[in-house]
Each structure stands twice: as C-alpha cells, then as structure tokens.
Design a protein around this motif. Sequence first.
Motif, short mmCIF file in Angstrom:
data_model
loop_
_atom_site.label_atom_id
_atom_site.label_comp_id
_atom_site.label_asym_id
_atom_site.label_seq_id
_atom_site.Cartn_x
_atom_site.Cartn_y
_atom_site.Cartn_z
N TYR A 1 10.89 6.50 -8.32
CA TYR A 1 9.72 7.18 -7.67
C TYR A 1 9.74 8.71 -7.97
CZ TYR A 1 8.63 3.29 -4.45
OH TYR A 1 8.55 1.85 -4.07
N PRO A 2 8.32 9.50 -7.89
CA PRO A 2 8.36 10.82 -8.48
C PRO A 2 9.29 11.74 -7.23
CG PRO A 2 6.47 10.09 -7.41
CD PRO A 2 7.23 8.87 -7.57
N PRO A 3 10.06 12.64 -7.77
CA PRO A 3 10.66 13.58 -7.02
C PRO A 3 9.61 14.19 -6.04
CG PRO A 3 10.82 14.26 -9.11
CD PRO A 3 10.18 13.09 -9.26
N GLY A 4 10.40 14.90 -4.87
CA GLY A 4 9.59 15.72 -4.14
C GLY A 4 9.02 17.17 -4.97
N ASP A 5 7.87 17.26 -4.85
CA ASP A 5 7.44 18.57 -5.65
C ASP A 5 6.35 19.46 -4.87
OD1 ASP A 5 5.17 17.07 -5.92
OD2 ASP A 5 5.25 16.88 -8.02
N SER A 6 5.55 20.30 -5.43
CA SER A 6 4.51 20.96 -4.83
C SER A 6 3.58 20.28 -4.15
CB SER A 6 3.81 21.93 -5.60
OG SER A 6 4.79 22.97 -6.46
N PHE A 7 3.28 18.95 -4.55
CA PHE A 7 2.19 17.95 -4.00
C PHE A 7 2.82 17.71 -2.71
CE2 PHE A 7 1.21 13.53 -2.95
CZ PHE A 7 0.00 13.80 -2.90
N ASP A 8 4.15 17.17 -2.44
CA ASP A 8 4.71 16.62 -1.08
C ASP A 8 4.39 17.99 -0.26
OD1 ASP A 8 5.73 13.97 -1.56
OD2 ASP A 8 6.75 15.27 -3.52
N ARG A 9 4.94 19.11 -0.62
CA ARG A 9 4.62 20.30 0.30
C ARG A 9 3.25 20.52 0.53
NH1 ARG A 9 6.05 25.43 -2.60
NH2 ARG A 9 5.41 26.33 -0.50
N ALA A 10 2.06 20.18 -0.29
CA ALA A 10 0.89 20.33 0.08
C ALA A 10 0.53 19.21 0.84
CB ALA A 10 -0.11 20.29 -1.19
N LEU A 11 0.73 18.09 0.62
CA LEU A 11 0.49 16.87 1.59
C LEU A 11 0.89 17.01 2.97
CD1 LEU A 11 -1.11 14.01 1.63
CD2 LEU A 11 1.23 13.20 0.76
N HIS B 1 0.79 -1.15 0.02
CA HIS B 1 0.09 0.00 0.09
C HIS B 1 0.91 1.36 -0.17
CE1 HIS B 1 -3.87 1.88 0.67
NE2 HIS B 1 -3.33 2.65 1.71
N PHE B 2 0.84 2.08 -1.06
CA PHE B 2 1.90 3.23 -1.08
C PHE B 2 1.15 4.60 -0.59
CE2 PHE B 2 2.97 0.09 -4.71
CZ PHE B 2 4.52 0.09 -4.41
N ARG B 3 1.99 5.20 -0.15
CA ARG B 3 1.55 6.56 0.18
C ARG B 3 0.72 7.37 -1.04
NH1 ARG B 3 2.77 6.98 5.67
NH2 ARG B 3 4.54 5.74 6.36
N PRO B 4 -0.06 8.21 -0.55
CA PRO B 4 -0.73 8.87 -1.42
C PRO B 4 0.39 9.92 -2.39
CG PRO B 4 -1.83 9.48 0.42
CD PRO B 4 -0.67 8.65 0.73
N GLY B 5 0.35 9.58 -3.73
CA GLY B 5 0.94 10.47 -4.54
C GLY B 5 2.34 9.66 -4.89
N ALA B 6 2.82 8.77 -4.23
CA ALA B 6 4.01 7.87 -4.47
C ALA B 6 3.88 6.82 -5.29
CB ALA B 6 4.45 7.35 -2.96
N MET B 7 3.20 7.00 -6.63
CA MET B 7 3.09 5.85 -7.50
C MET B 7 4.51 5.61 -7.92
SD MET B 7 1.33 6.27 -11.32
CE MET B 7 1.59 4.93 -12.50
N PRO B 8 4.90 4.07 -7.95
CA PRO B 8 6.20 3.92 -8.38
C PRO B 8 6.23 3.71 -9.87
CG PRO B 8 5.06 2.20 -7.37
CD PRO B 8 4.31 3.30 -7.15
N GLY B 9 7.62 4.07 -10.41
CA GLY B 9 7.33 3.70 -11.99
C GLY B 9 7.34 2.39 -12.27
#
Length: 246
Positions: free
Chosen positions: A133-143, A72-80
């Motif tokens: 995995y996606p790099p940290g971005d504005s989504f991570d800050r928002a979350l 179960h991955f965390r929100p927004g942590a969609m692996p490639g």
Amino acid sequence: MSAPASLEERVEFLMWVPPEASVTHEHEVVPDANMDLLLELSDERCRAVLHGPLTRSIHVPSRAGHGYLVVHFRPGAMPGLVDASPSELVNGSVELREVGGLCVDALGERLLAAGSPERMREELTPLLSRVPYPPGDSFDRALRHLLARPEPLRPGALADALHLSTRTLQRAFKERVGFSPRTYTRIARMQEALAALREHPTRSLSEVAHRIGYADHAHMTRDFRELTGRTPSDFRTPSPSGRGLG
C-alpha cells in the motif's frame, strides 16, 4: 461486513451479496474517491475487477445466481494490485489475474468453499496483507485534516493549514486519488449530502444543503447534476446505487 482489523486503516468495509440474493441488473455507482475490488463468484469461474475512483456515475452489471464480494478501500488507499496509477484508473477498471500472488480462479474456489462472509474475510485478508500500500504522505495528513473539520476547506486554505505549498498538495492528491483536492472535496461533500438525503428523507433540500455546507440548495443541485446527471431528489428513496452492489 466490517474490515479486517489488520487492514482497517486501508479498507473501509466488505460487502457480500450471495448468489441467491443477486439479480441481473445494472447498478448505479456514483462518484467517489475510493477504489473497489469486485469479486464475482460462480461455479464456472471467478472474476476480479479493480474499479478506480469516479468523477462521474457509472453502471456495473450483476448476474442472477452469481455471488459478489466487494472490498471498498479508503480514499487514497489504492493497493498495488496493478501496475497503474490512480489517475490512470479514474472512471475506469481493470480485470485482475491474481490477488496477493494467488490466481483468481483458485481464490474463487477458496471463497466459495468458505461458506460464510466471515470465513471469506479470513481467506482474503492474508492475500490483501501481502499487497503493498502507499506509504503515508501529505495526502494522509490532508485527509485527516479534512475529516476532522465539519466544513470543507478550499485547497489554498488546506495547503496553508498543513504548511504545504499548493503545488505539493495538488501533487499528493493526484498521486493518491487521481484528481485534484478541489474535485475530491466536491465529491466528498456530494457523498455526505447523499447519505443525509437517504437517512433523513423528510428534510428539505435547503436544510440538507445548509447542514452539509453548500451555499444553498441550488448549488447542491448543480453539483449533483454535474457529477451524477441526476437531482438530489432522485436519491431520496433507496436504490441499487452507491459503491458496490445493493
């Protein structure tokens, strides 16, 4: 089962349902912003299915005598794991041929031979660590901002708090979870209410709604009906629902 230490920022938890505990059943999975990797293990073969974020309830079948390992991955942590965006996988799934460069059948043999949930985690961790995995971005800050606040923020207020434009915030959520900040916060609040209903089954709907931040229990009931097709009262008793198999 706890997430591997090296992946705990990306993986929320793992769950193992052994063959002797599994049954043939349709398991309800309610809306959330998480991705799930579902590994179905049997002597015949292994299946690996990546399930996308959900804005509506779905039903996932299980078969008696098969083992099920859920990541179960965390929100927004969609692996490639696939060449697809989260928005393409909302309310959908895709079957995988390999995980971290290892074919699924070989992975299944390793996991079945592991013999315990802890050893399974040890087998799977290096494979998931190879996946980008996606790099940290504005989504991570928002979350992080949303998780630190007890009350939900409207998208405009959230954008202001993060010194972002509403368009930038919308794009960040679309890229990472596949839907808008408004949809995300609505689903997250419903998930919080769902946990409260199960943990405190004797609390009134009005009290739960107030604690979670709904205007009243009618608004909570409306959200539950629109997102799950069911009322909050339907979730007071534990059932095989939620993410994964239970």
